[in-house]
Design an enzyme around this catalytic site. Structure first.
Site, PDB file in Angstrom:
ATOM      1  N   HIS A  20      10.715 -11.693 -13.465  1.00  0.00           N
ATOM      2  CA  HIS A  20       9.440 -12.102 -14.068  1.00  0.00           C
ATOM      3  C   HIS A  20       8.707 -10.866 -14.598  1.00  0.00           C
ATOM      4  O   HIS A  20       8.228 -10.831 -15.730  1.00  0.00           O
ATOM      5  CB  HIS A  20       8.597 -12.832 -13.020  1.00  0.00           C
ATOM      6  CG  HIS A  20       7.124 -12.937 -13.337  1.00  0.00           C
ATOM      7  ND1 HIS A  20       6.271 -11.848 -13.285  1.00  0.00           N
ATOM      8  CD2 HIS A  20       6.363 -13.981 -13.725  1.00  0.00           C
ATOM      9  CE1 HIS A  20       5.057 -12.233 -13.618  1.00  0.00           C
ATOM     10  NE2 HIS A  20       5.083 -13.522 -13.894  1.00  0.00           N
ATOM     11  N   GLU A  62       7.717  -9.653 -18.342  1.00  0.00           N
ATOM     12  CA  GLU A  62       6.330  -9.222 -18.624  1.00  0.00           C
ATOM     13  C   GLU A  62       6.335  -7.883 -19.380  1.00  0.00           C
ATOM     14  O   GLU A  62       5.604  -7.718 -20.365  1.00  0.00           O
ATOM     15  CB  GLU A  62       5.616  -9.104 -17.279  1.00  0.00           C
ATOM     16  CG  GLU A  62       4.212  -8.578 -17.298  1.00  0.00           C
ATOM     17  CD  GLU A  62       3.706  -8.387 -15.858  1.00  0.00           C
ATOM     18  OE1 GLU A  62       3.837  -9.310 -15.038  1.00  0.00           O
ATOM     19  OE2 GLU A  62       3.190  -7.291 -15.550  1.00  0.00           O
ATOM     20  N   SER A  82       2.658 -13.731  -8.173  1.00  0.00           N
ATOM     21  CA  SER A  82       2.204 -13.184  -9.453  1.00  0.00           C
ATOM     22  C   SER A  82       0.847 -13.755  -9.841  1.00  0.00           C
ATOM     23  O   SER A  82       0.517 -14.886  -9.513  1.00  0.00           O
ATOM     24  CB  SER A  82       3.203 -13.495 -10.568  1.00  0.00           C
ATOM     25  OG  SER A  82       2.696 -12.991 -11.794  1.00  0.00           O
TER      26      SER A  82
END
Ligand code: NBP
Length: 493
Positions: free
Chosen positions: A196, A200, A139
């Site tokens: 994740h 987000e 990421s």
């Protein structure tokens, strides 16, 4: 620079190879080279390799190859190859080509955005052939890839011993700690990267709602809202997403001189990781309501034909913003929004960590939440100051049943509630959609409730389907059923 073609296979000197040299692959290769590693580079079509060497060959030691055979031959043992190609079929094609050229003990790493179930399948297939397969979530976008991403590698412990130091060296660092840690076996790395991304989505939706309320209730300009976000970024909301929100809102469209945000079409797109997160959460039975609302909000915004047909439908008898604010001034409402955002954001992370825990149990991965809180502090899109607090929470209690039970978060959410409820009430009163703020609050109220209407649901299920129910005054697990059409007596099921 060393850019020697290793065509005879005798110069096996690269510590790692990168194949797939579009923006992510070339930036990761440069990052590796800048950290002193000799990097073998390869791309399906030679042009991208040539551009990398021509433009950045001086940044470190690269060994370019045109063929997979030469590429593999240029690697020291055990061979480590990072694949950065388009997710899906291209990844399978490259894995198979590499596997044919590699030997038992070598390591194939997929750094693309693979679905974790594909990674589980690929890991099993490579293990059969004696190869290590590491699904690594990466990421940070293209800048992160070059300057230090957050890296989430799965795979065997043995592969991490060989690969970990290399990946840790190029990851972001916070307080001297790398934003890279071994997550667990097979698909765990891509699973946590998926969640994740779900967090987000949620975070971005909540920020959008905060923006929309300032715009529509207070009539603030984009630049005024940018200033608010900038101020918030100096406090407990400090995060990459809040920071870039101010930048985006301040941007003036060069063509019209208006705020850029006002000329961008309001239909949000998605590449799929948010949807995957929700699909997986449904399978696991974990309520990630904030993430789901964020995915659906993007879908609603993108329903352009339907929106064109429904735009302007009545919202009922709506009060004015002043009436809805009931004497609260703009500064007080902005502070309410800040607290609603903070409370909702805590819920987004709490739900995401719940999903990771459930996935880890389901797949026997042994993921440690504290590791994620640690490696998400830098490099990645959801990096935020309060990840330090999450790290503290899971350090203190690795078995935490919910983030909102940690004393810091319990008090922070409790302290935000008055503002949070006012914000949701005002939004509902004015007909402004805040699915993220509203659903996060409902989730919190659901968790803290003494009794839920689920008792009635169980009664209904027993009525129409003889699905049975448990009693509050009987041992857990003991099932009962009413003979609804045969006199109404209760029987043990
Ligand atoms: P892309 O996702 O745009 O993929 C382009 C690369 O894939 C090129 O190198 C292309 O080679 C190669 N490729 C394709 Br397409 N089909 C191939 C095949 N059948 N065999 C071999 N190579 C093939 O690149 P990216 O944006 O750099 O992303 C790479 C990976 O990283 C993706 O999985 C992406 O989801 C993930 N990711 C991206 C970001 C981001 O911010 N962009 C962040 C995190 C992860 P060619 O040059 O010969 O066409």
């Amino acid at each position: 620079m060393t850019s020697t073609a290793a065509n005879d296979g005798s110069r096996a000197q690269a510590q790692i190879g990168v194949t797939g040299l579009a923006v992510m692959g070339s930036n990761l290769a440069r990052n590796l080279a800048r950290h002193g590693h000799t990097v073998a580079v390869h791309n399906r079509s030679k042009a991208k390799t040539d551009v990398l060497i021509a433009d950045h060959g001086s940044e470190g030691n690269f060994i370019p190859s045109e063929s997979i055979a030469d590429f593999v031959a240029s690697l020291e043992l055990p061979r480590r190859v990072l694949i950065m190609v388009k997710a899906g079929d291209p990844t399978d094609a490259v894995i198979n080509e590499l596997a044919d050229a590699m030997e038992p003990g070598d390591i194939i790493i997929d750094g693309g955005n693979a679905r974790f179930t594909d990674t589980i399948r690929r890991e099993a297939a490579m293990r059969e052939r004696g190869l290590h397969f590491v699904g690594a979530g990466v990421s940070g976008g293209e800048v992160g890839a070059l300057e230090g991403p957050s890296i989430m590698p799965g795979g065997s412990v043995e592969s991490y011993k060989s690969l970990g130091p290399l990946l840790e060296s190029i990851s972001a660092h916070v307080d001297g700690i790398p934003c890279c840690a071994h997550i667990g076996t097979d698909g765990s790395g891509h699973f946590v990267k998926m969640v994740h991304n779900g967090i987000e989505y949620s975070d971005m939706q909540l920020i959008g709602e905060a923006y929309d309320l300032m715009r529509r209730v207070l009539g603030y300009s984009a630049a005024e809202i940018a200033a608010v976000f900038r101020e918030w970024n100096a406090g407990e909301l400090e995060s990459y997403l809040v920071e870039i929100t101010a930048e985006v809102l301040d941007k003036i469209d060069p063509q019209t001189g208006k705020a850029l945000v006002d000329v961008i079409v309001d239909a949000a797109e998605q590449k799929g990781t948010g949807r995957w997160t929700v699909q997986s959460a449904l399978d696991l039975g974990v309520p990630v309501t904030g993430i789901a609302e964020a995915v659906f909000a993007r879908a609603l915004s993108g329903s352009r034909a339907q929106r064109a047909a429904t735009r302007g439908l009545t919202g009922g008898d709506l009060p004015s913003a002043d009436e809805a604010l009931a004497g609260r001034d703009a500064d007080a409402f902005v502070e309410d929004i800040r607290l609603a955002l903070f409370g909702s954001k805590v819920i987004a992370y709490a739900q995401g960590f719940d999903q990771i825990t459930a996935g880890s149990v389901e797949h026997n991965w042994g993921v440690k939440p504290v590791d994620l809180a640690t490696i998400w502090r830098g490099g990645c899109i959801i990096r935020a100051r309060f990840l330090n607090r999450i790290r503290d929470a899971y350090t203190e209690n690795p078995e935490l049943l919910s983030l909102i039970l940690d004393p810091y978060f319990r008090d922070a959410v409790g302290g935000a509630l008055g503002s949070w409820r006012r914000v949701v009430t005002t939004a509902v009163t004015l007909g402004i959609p805040t699915p993220g703020f509203s659903s996060s609050l409902a989730y919190y109220d659901g968790l803290r409730a003494d009794r839920l209407p689920a008792a009635l649901t169980q009664g209904q299920r027993d009525y129409f389907g003889a699905h049975t129910y448990e009693r509050i005054d009987a041992p857990v697990g003991k099932k009962f059923h009413i003979l609804w059409s045969e006199g109404g007596a209760e029987v043990e099921a």
